[in-house]
Design an enzyme around this catalytic site. Sequence first.
Site: not given
Length: 227
Positions: A118, A46
């Site tokens: 992610e 992320d």
Amino acid sequence: MSNTSITALESALQYKFQNHQLLIEALTHRSCKKSYNNERLEFLGDAVLDLLVGEYLFKKFPLAQEGELSKLRACIVNEKGFMKIAQSIDLGDHILISQSEENNKGRHKASILSNAFEALIGAIYLESHLQCVQKIVNRLLEMNYARIDLDSLFMDYKTALQEITQARFGQIPVYTLIAESGPDHKKSFEISLSIDGKIYAQAKGNSKKDAQQKCAKIALEQLERNL
């Protein structure tokens, strides 16, 4: 995870993993109840994606102001944006989930796809270097966002919502102006969104279109949670 699955994913990414165990961890959902899952790699990925998407937009739009760049990044760096990229590389086919999650259509859930993407980026970053990840991310962005501007990115939310509501309810969303305030040069609009008579979202924006797009995003996320 089979060698065929690994090869297919590596081909889609145009990247060969050095550590297959790290790849397996990146694709393992917590529902599997193993001693490891992809949540830590998701946390790392992320942060990496936030940086790389920001850099991509910074270079692509040299005349854009900070506010516009932030809005553009927010349109991509979110659950739906990452789900779109995950779907483009058939990531759902390779995710490791429990049987109950499988029965619950987990491979198609926005949250699971987004988190796995992610985690995948986090894994690549750990075993390579930032420039390598940047090359992969830039290619995926170009592949999924042939046109990047506020109008086209925002339109994705309304179009996607309309497609879902037509399929599920046989109706299209209704946007209603609730309130309008502020001076002419700095107006604020409050919009509600209803489907089949039920209100799903309410949001404010500096234009009617902006408020509608925010409503569509909220409604999309709500509908996806209820799959």
